[in-house]
Write a protein that holds these residues in place. Structure first.
Motif, mmCIF file in Angstrom:
data_model
loop_
_atom_site.group_PDB
_atom_site.id
_atom_site.type_symbol
_atom_site.label_atom_id
_atom_site.label_comp_id
_atom_site.label_asym_id
_atom_site.label_seq_id
_atom_site.Cartn_x
_atom_site.Cartn_y
_atom_site.Cartn_z
ATOM 1 N N SER A 14 -29.890 33.653 44.312
ATOM 2 C CA SER A 14 -30.132 33.482 45.737
ATOM 3 C C SER A 14 -29.135 32.480 46.312
ATOM 4 O O SER A 14 -28.901 31.419 45.728
ATOM 5 N N ARG A 16 -29.655 30.651 48.647
ATOM 6 C CA ARG A 16 -30.399 29.450 49.023
ATOM 7 C C ARG A 16 -30.313 28.386 47.931
ATOM 8 O O ARG A 16 -30.530 27.197 48.180
ATOM 9 N N ASP A 24 -32.511 33.715 52.140
ATOM 10 C CA ASP A 24 -32.738 34.033 50.731
ATOM 11 C C ASP A 24 -32.118 35.398 50.421
ATOM 12 O O ASP A 24 -32.805 36.393 50.216
#
Length: 299
Positions: A14, A16, A24
């Motif tokens: 991800s 993130r 995400d």
């Protein structure tokens, strides 16, 4: 539609994990993970090898895992629905690793069986051998939100393989290097403050430039920003500092370091006394009374 497979060795992470403000979204990643990260394997349709999208096909899939190695490093195996880097949505096998202290690079291997018994059109059973690595090296387990993934494989006839790698998380730090015959490598820098070193030199103003320890095949030039008159030090694995005899570029206001390794550097506004060592308390010496010597003489 028949259920498909895990797409080769295709693995994702991800975004993130690297950018706090990023959505995400999954992106390709084929190197060693940091502990605590999740690795995702894309599930595909058997017919077109594309991402599996049908919820009826992915619902209630049973996941059975036989650990081959490194099972203690994994927290969970799950089927999840994710947004892919190709701006599509699809189902993935998500393998969450544990956050734990360790050293070196550890390998995870498992035989994963995915199965589904109903409805009939989605019934299947498939066995996959999954493998990946987790990097616990002390230089690379730090959080680097902006790693640079370099995947070069220049041939012997490559006319030009000089690149400049910028590190946005560490300001104006950059590395110029010849990537001739350089394989895949992950490079990163951050400015994380080292309170232990700062406490040893309370009178000095210190700036920290922490590389992730990546080792390149060729020697390159690492640029580290610093005010004129500053002194540059490199930190070893035990935390000891050594002064670096590096050229200072007054026009760029930076040190130029010839190196193959993205190590940890400290810029000080003054010369540091590296001979200072913490005092070790010693126990006071207590004189013990000398024992009487038996000479054999009569009392």
């Amino acid at each position: 539609m028949g259920f498909g497979s895990i797409v080769g060795d295709f693995a994702c992470v991800s975004l993130r994990d690297f950018w706090d403000d990023e959505d995400d979204i999954l992106a390709p990643y084929n190197s060693a993970l940091h502990p605590g990260m999740t690795i995702y394997f894309l599930l595909s349709n058997r017919d077109d090898n594309g991402p599996l999208k049908a919820s009826d096909a992915a619902k209630n899939i049973k996941v059975k895992v036989k650990d081959l190695t490194g099972g203690e490093l994994v927290e969970s195996y799950r089927i999840e629905y994710k947004k892919l880097f190709i701006n599509e949505y699809g189902y993935v096998l998500a393998i969450k690793t544990k956050e734990r202290a360790d050293t070196g690079i550890k390998h995870v291997g498992a035989e994963v069986t995915l199965s589904k018994s109903s409805p009939a059109e989605y019934k299947f059973e498939a066995v996959y051998n999954i493998g990946f690595s987790i990097n616990y090296h002390r230089l690379t387990t730090e959080v680097f939100r902006f790693p640079v993934v370099l995947d070069y494989n220049y041939s012997a006839t490559s006319p030009d393989s000089e690149v400049t790698i910028d590190f946005p998380e560490a300001g104006d730090v950059h590395f110029e290097v010849d990537m001739f015959q350089q394989g895949r490598i992950i490079a990163a820098f951050n400015n994380r403050f080292n309170s232990e070193i700062a406490a040893e030199y309370p009178e000095a103003n210190l700036d920290f430039y922490n590389g992730n320890g990546a080792v390149f095949a060729k020697i390159g030039v690492l640029t580290i920003p610093a005010a004129e008159g500053s002194v540059l030090y490199v930190q070893d694995a035990e935390g000891n500092l050594t002064k670096v005899d590096a050229e200072y570029d007054s026009g760029e206001e930076a040190f130029k370091v010839n190196t193959r390794v993205l190590g940890k550097y400290v810029v000080a506004d003054r010369e540091l006394d590296l001979t200072l060592a913490p005092e070790v308390p010693t126990e006071p010496v207590v004189e013990q009374p000398k024992p009487n010597v038996n000479t054999g003489a009569a009392a």
